[in-house]
Design a protein around this motif. Structure first.
Motif, PDB file in Angstrom:
ATOM      1  N   LYS A   1     -53.911 161.815 127.063  1.00  0.00           N
ATOM      2  CA  LYS A   1     -53.561 161.906 125.843  1.00  0.00           C
ATOM      3  C   LYS A   1     -52.465 161.776 125.382  1.00  0.00           C
ATOM      4  O   LYS A   1     -51.750 161.467 124.271  1.00  0.00           O
ATOM      5  CB  LYS A   1     -54.616 162.668 125.022  1.00  0.00           C
ATOM      6  N   THR A   2     -51.839 162.977 125.977  1.00  0.00           N
ATOM      7  CA  THR A   2     -50.271 163.134 125.960  1.00  0.00           C
ATOM      8  C   THR A   2     -49.135 162.079 126.269  1.00  0.00           C
ATOM      9  O   THR A   2     -48.287 161.538 125.505  1.00  0.00           O
ATOM     10  CB  THR A   2     -49.740 164.553 126.678  1.00  0.00           C
ATOM     11  N   ILE A   3     -49.665 161.455 127.477  1.00  0.00           N
ATOM     12  CA  ILE A   3     -48.824 160.467 127.857  1.00  0.00           C
ATOM     13  C   ILE A   3     -48.923 159.195 126.977  1.00  0.00           C
ATOM     14  O   ILE A   3     -47.961 158.577 126.469  1.00  0.00           O
ATOM     15  CB  ILE A   3     -49.595 160.050 129.263  1.00  0.00           C
ATOM     16  N   ALA A   4     -49.859 158.972 126.347  1.00  0.00           N
ATOM     17  CA  ALA A   4     -50.264 157.765 125.535  1.00  0.00           C
ATOM     18  C   ALA A   4     -49.326 158.175 124.045  1.00  0.00           C
ATOM     19  O   ALA A   4     -48.644 157.084 123.705  1.00  0.00           O
ATOM     20  CB  ALA A   4     -51.821 157.618 124.993  1.00  0.00           C
ATOM     21  N   LYS A   5     -49.496 159.143 123.466  1.00  0.00           N
ATOM     22  CA  LYS A   5     -48.873 159.577 122.275  1.00  0.00           C
ATOM     23  C   LYS A   5     -47.385 159.341 122.626  1.00  0.00           C
ATOM     24  O   LYS A   5     -46.784 159.101 121.880  1.00  0.00           O
ATOM     25  CB  LYS A   5     -49.187 161.028 121.927  1.00  0.00           C
TER      26      LYS A   5
ATOM     27  N   THR B   1     -29.035 163.949 114.683  1.00  0.00           N
ATOM     28  CA  THR B   1     -27.635 163.732 114.266  1.00  0.00           C
ATOM     29  C   THR B   1     -26.498 164.048 115.255  1.00  0.00           C
ATOM     30  O   THR B   1     -25.161 164.043 115.207  1.00  0.00           O
ATOM     31  CB  THR B   1     -27.186 164.448 112.942  1.00  0.00           C
ATOM     32  N   GLU B   2     -27.072 164.818 116.181  1.00  0.00           N
ATOM     33  CA  GLU B   2     -26.196 165.445 117.344  1.00  0.00           C
ATOM     34  C   GLU B   2     -26.411 164.691 118.791  1.00  0.00           C
ATOM     35  O   GLU B   2     -27.386 164.461 119.148  1.00  0.00           O
ATOM     36  CB  GLU B   2     -26.468 166.992 117.585  1.00  0.00           C
ATOM     37  N   LEU B   3     -25.522 164.488 119.354  1.00  0.00           N
ATOM     38  CA  LEU B   3     -25.464 163.687 120.973  1.00  0.00           C
ATOM     39  C   LEU B   3     -25.096 165.233 121.550  1.00  0.00           C
ATOM     40  O   LEU B   3     -23.987 165.669 121.630  1.00  0.00           O
ATOM     41  CB  LEU B   3     -24.432 162.806 120.850  1.00  0.00           C
ATOM     42  N   VAL B   4     -25.922 165.473 122.588  1.00  0.00           N
ATOM     43  CA  VAL B   4     -25.908 166.376 123.649  1.00  0.00           C
ATOM     44  C   VAL B   4     -25.437 165.747 124.945  1.00  0.00           C
ATOM     45  O   VAL B   4     -26.192 165.027 125.350  1.00  0.00           O
ATOM     46  CB  VAL B   4     -27.146 167.336 123.631  1.00  0.00           C
ATOM     47  N   TYR B   5     -24.438 166.213 125.424  1.00  0.00           N
ATOM     48  CA  TYR B   5     -23.986 165.519 126.679  1.00  0.00           C
ATOM     49  C   TYR B   5     -24.020 166.700 127.697  1.00  0.00           C
ATOM     50  O   TYR B   5     -23.215 167.885 127.583  1.00  0.00           O
ATOM     51  CB  TYR B   5     -22.410 165.112 126.796  1.00  0.00           C
ATOM     52  N   SER B   6     -24.582 166.614 128.993  1.00  0.00           N
ATOM     53  CA  SER B   6     -25.017 167.544 129.978  1.00  0.00           C
ATOM     54  C   SER B   6     -24.086 167.274 131.053  1.00  0.00           C
ATOM     55  O   SER B   6     -23.820 166.277 131.498  1.00  0.00           O
ATOM     56  CB  SER B   6     -26.582 167.458 130.346  1.00  0.00           C
ATOM     57  N   ASP B   7     -23.360 168.462 131.474  1.00  0.00           N
ATOM     58  CA  ASP B   7     -22.424 168.345 132.406  1.00  0.00           C
ATOM     59  C   ASP B   7     -23.231 168.391 133.974  1.00  0.00           C
ATOM     60  O   ASP B   7     -22.834 168.538 135.147  1.00  0.00           O
ATOM     61  CB  ASP B   7     -21.248 169.141 132.611  1.00  0.00           C
ATOM     62  N   PHE B   8     -24.473 168.419 133.859  1.00  0.00           N
ATOM     63  CA  PHE B   8     -25.561 168.712 135.181  1.00  0.00           C
ATOM     64  C   PHE B   8     -26.429 167.410 135.112  1.00  0.00           C
ATOM     65  O   PHE B   8     -26.689 167.009 133.948  1.00  0.00           O
ATOM     66  CB  PHE B   8     -26.142 169.988 135.263  1.00  0.00           C
ATOM     67  N   VAL B   9     -27.103 166.987 136.032  1.00  0.00           N
ATOM     68  CA  VAL B   9     -28.155 166.089 136.082  1.00  0.00           C
ATOM     69  C   VAL B   9     -29.264 166.525 136.588  1.00  0.00           C
ATOM     70  O   VAL B   9     -29.588 166.915 137.948  1.00  0.00           O
ATOM     71  CB  VAL B   9     -27.430 164.751 136.911  1.00  0.00           C
ATOM     72  N   ASP B  10     -30.287 166.689 135.796  1.00  0.00           N
ATOM     73  CA  ASP B  10     -31.826 167.120 136.277  1.00  0.00           C
ATOM     74  C   ASP B  10     -32.556 165.744 136.207  1.00  0.00           C
ATOM     75  O   ASP B  10     -32.908 165.260 135.197  1.00  0.00           O
ATOM     76  CB  ASP B  10     -32.285 167.798 135.299  1.00  0.00           C
ATOM     77  N   VAL B  11     -32.719 165.397 137.562  1.00  0.00           N
ATOM     78  CA  VAL B  11     -33.326 164.067 137.712  1.00  0.00           C
ATOM     79  C   VAL B  11     -34.856 164.310 137.675  1.00  0.00           C
ATOM     80  O   VAL B  11     -35.485 164.971 138.433  1.00  0.00           O
ATOM     81  CB  VAL B  11     -32.840 163.361 138.957  1.00  0.00           C
ATOM     82  N   SER B  12     -35.729 163.684 136.644  1.00  0.00           N
ATOM     83  CA  SER B  12     -37.141 163.427 136.658  1.00  0.00           C
ATOM     84  C   SER B  12     -37.583 162.446 137.578  1.00  0.00           C
ATOM     85  O   SER B  12     -37.131 161.290 137.456  1.00  0.00           O
ATOM     86  CB  SER B  12     -37.693 163.307 135.301  1.00  0.00           C
ATOM     87  N   ILE B  13     -38.427 162.564 138.446  1.00  0.00           N
ATOM     88  CA  ILE B  13     -38.742 161.630 139.482  1.00  0.00           C
ATOM     89  C   ILE B  13     -40.207 161.261 139.056  1.00  0.00           C
ATOM     90  O   ILE B  13     -41.311 162.297 139.314  1.00  0.00           O
ATOM     91  CB  ILE B  13     -38.805 162.223 140.849  1.00  0.00           C
ATOM     92  N   ALA B  14     -40.471 160.210 138.699  1.00  0.00           N
ATOM     93  CA  ALA B  14     -41.966 159.715 138.404  1.00  0.00           C
ATOM     94  C   ALA B  14     -42.814 159.799 139.506  1.00  0.00           C
ATOM     95  O   ALA B  14     -42.457 159.252 140.766  1.00  0.00           O
ATOM     96  CB  ALA B  14     -42.155 158.297 137.566  1.00  0.00           C
ATOM     97  N   VAL B  15     -43.895 160.544 139.566  1.00  0.00           N
ATOM     98  CA  VAL B  15     -44.885 160.873 140.639  1.00  0.00           C
ATOM     99  C   VAL B  15     -46.072 160.559 140.176  1.00  0.00           C
ATOM    100  O   VAL B  15     -46.625 160.998 139.144  1.00  0.00           O
ATOM    101  CB  VAL B  15     -44.780 161.955 141.314  1.00  0.00           C
ATOM    102  N   SER B  16     -46.892 159.713 140.828  1.00  0.00           N
ATOM    103  CA  SER B  16     -48.470 159.295 140.781  1.00  0.00           C
ATOM    104  C   SER B  16     -49.225 160.503 141.174  1.00  0.00           C
ATOM    105  O   SER B  16     -49.573 160.651 142.249  1.00  0.00           O
ATOM    106  CB  SER B  16     -48.935 157.962 141.352  1.00  0.00           C
ATOM    107  N   ALA B  17     -50.017 161.159 140.125  1.00  0.00           N
ATOM    108  CA  ALA B  17     -50.895 162.560 140.703  1.00  0.00           C
ATOM    109  C   ALA B  17     -52.444 161.970 140.418  1.00  0.00           C
ATOM    110  O   ALA B  17     -52.271 161.124 139.658  1.00  0.00           O
ATOM    111  CB  ALA B  17     -50.314 163.574 139.699  1.00  0.00           C
ATOM    112  N   PRO B  18     -53.260 162.782 140.716  1.00  0.00           N
ATOM    113  CA  PRO B  18     -54.583 162.393 140.678  1.00  0.00           C
ATOM    114  C   PRO B  18     -55.070 161.971 139.099  1.00  0.00           C
ATOM    115  O   PRO B  18     -55.925 161.320 138.955  1.00  0.00           O
ATOM    116  CB  PRO B  18     -55.529 163.686 141.104  1.00  0.00           C
ATOM    117  N   LYS B  19     -54.363 162.847 138.381  1.00  0.00           N
ATOM    118  CA  LYS B  19     -54.945 162.679 136.793  1.00  0.00           C
ATOM    119  C   LYS B  19     -54.143 161.962 136.120  1.00  0.00           C
ATOM    120  O   LYS B  19     -53.956 161.985 134.732  1.00  0.00           O
ATOM    121  CB  LYS B  19     -54.944 164.175 136.281  1.00  0.00           C
ATOM    122  N   GLY B  20     -52.917 161.264 136.480  1.00  0.00           N
ATOM    123  CA  GLY B  20     -51.946 160.661 135.687  1.00  0.00           C
ATOM    124  C   GLY B  20     -50.570 160.750 136.326  1.00  0.00           C
ATOM    125  O   GLY B  20     -50.495 161.514 137.321  1.00  0.00           O
ATOM    126  N   LEU B  21     -49.639 159.920 135.753  1.00  0.00           N
ATOM    127  CA  LEU B  21     -48.333 159.994 136.067  1.00  0.00           C
ATOM    128  C   LEU B  21     -47.590 161.396 135.522  1.00  0.00           C
ATOM    129  O   LEU B  21     -47.787 161.815 134.385  1.00  0.00           O
ATOM    130  CB  LEU B  21     -47.501 158.870 135.260  1.00  0.00           C
TER     131      LEU B  21
END
Length: 411
Positions: free
Chosen positions: A191-195, A265-285
């Motif tokens: 439900k959260t993924i869909a929303k 109204t604000e742009l936030v620039y990060s000087d670090f990179v936290d990379v989200s890696i999409a993984v297929s899990a038993p109950k969803g992405l």
């Protein structure tokens, strides 16, 4: 005297959870800190431990939606070792109720002594298969979801109860023209993924740009050094580490790709990179995060991804491991995808889509040659990232991947 076990606080934004599965049965004796149930929030699945040893008295049922602080069960003081011989072995909790009776008929030397993951245990229970008869391919013999899905009922088990054998012998469902349907309640995660996906489509100016990468240089590099790399670092050398390294390098020139909008109204620039890696899990992405990916070596990235992927398969990811992230990489190629337009993982401003590697003819130095080619796609929020930046970023990623030496030299 009994102790009430309540739904714990699992995150600031989470107000309710779903009781997805009991790992122990009502009346079982449980040890302190033994996992007794699985709870599912809109972000992750986690286990509920017993806060003391005693007799379990179940209150909430599987499928119930519970608010934070709601009573799930009680634990009464008492001795239960005689009633539950397998109780002291905490790791076997998810399958103890189904393995006690048939275990004596099995040859213990024929299968690995691993346990089943919660998702695998549930599948085996629904199939009526004793986990002791399934050989696990996971770490330390652990039975994975894939093992459970492939498992077949042994002939002797199928022939025992006539009532269970009847459905398997009825081929009516396979008759041509049948119009069967089934309904399932959406999980909180689904439900959260869909929303979130609908919100991203409605609230961002999303656009996608494409390019292609000649994967021959990376494949040659992997072939030459994969054995020595694994021997030294204890982890295989995959494509994802090269893509992650290329992305974090390109972001130094195009920081908007790693930015986000806050408060409208604000742009936030990060000087670090936290990379989200999409993984297929038993109950969803799910999208666990590799923190500070810009500072990691190739082996560091591979180890981080392997650890998160293993947790995702076993539904062991924590809320913290999936919260945040400044950029996402998704690999549809593992499922055979040729090309796609990935959807941004809000509040991030961009996502890179990897695809299948196909041998295709291309022009190289005036000659037509066959090379392993991959289409790559960058979906981005046009409110933050201009066309020049999106195209420039993707071209830079392509250059780095087609000449891996650039990743080491930073040029």
């Amino acid at each position: 005297m009994s102790l009430e076990i309540k739904v714990p606080t699992v995150g600031e934004s989470i107000t309710e959870v779903t009781l997805s599965q009991w790992l122990k049965q009502d009346g079982d004796f449980v040890e302190m800190d033994e996992n007794i149930a699985e709870l599912e929030s809109d972000k992750a699945t986690f286990e509920l431990p017993a806060e003391k040893a005693g007799i379990l008295r179940i209150i909430a049922q599987e499928g119930d939606t519970l608010e934070i602080g709601a009573i799930v069960c009680t634990i009464e003081e008492g001795e239960g070792a005689a009633a539950t011989p397998a109780a002291p072995k905490a790791d076997a909790a998810p399958v103890a109720a189904t393995t006690a009776a048939p275990a004596a008929d099995e040859n213990p030397d024929s299968y690995a002594a691993g346990t089943a993951s919660p998702a695998a245990a549930k599948i085996l229970r629904e199939k009526g298969i004793d986990p002791a008869t399934v050989k696990g391919t996971g770490k330390e013999g652990r039975i994975t979801k894939e093992d459970a899905e492939k498992a077949q009922v042994a002939p002797k088990a199928a022939a025992a109860p006539a009532a269970k054998a009847a459905p398997a012998a009825a081929p009516v469902a396979a008759v041509a023209g049948a119009r069967n349907e089934r309904r399932e309640k959406m999980t909180n995660l689904r439900k959260t993924i869909a929303k979130r996906l609908v919100a991203v489509k409605n609230e961002t100016a999303m656009l996608t740009t494409f390019n292609e990468v000649n994967m021959q240089p990376i494949m040659d590099l992997r072939k030459k050094y994969k054995d020595s790399f694994k021997e030294k670092h204890g982890i295989g050398l995959g494509f994802m580490s090269f893509f992650t390294k290329a992305v974090t390098t390109a972001m130094k020139e195009f920081p908007a790709v790693n930015a986000r909008i806050e408060n409208g109204t604000e742009l936030v620039y990060s000087d670090f990179v936290d990379v989200s890696i999409a993984v297929s899990a038993p109950k969803g992405l799910v999208v666990p995060i590799v923190r500070n990916a810009e500072s990691l070596s190739l082996d560091g990235i591979e180890k981080a991804i392997a650890g998160l992927a293993a947790k995702a398969r076993d539904n062991k990811l924590t809320i913290e491991e999936m919260t945040g992230g400044t950029f996402t990489i998704t690999n549809g190629g593992v499922f055979g995808s040729m090309m796609s337009t990935p959807i941004i993982n809000a509040p991030q401003s961009a996502i890179l889509g990897m695809h299948n590697i196909i041998q295709r003819p291309i022009a190289e130095n005036g000659q037509v040659v066959i090379r392993p080619m991959m289409y790559i796609a960058l979906s981005y929020d046009h409110r933050i990232i201009d066309g020049r930046e999106s195209v420039g970023f993707l071209v830079r990623v392509k250059e780095l991947l087609e000449d891996p030496a650039r990743l080491l030299l930073g040029v």
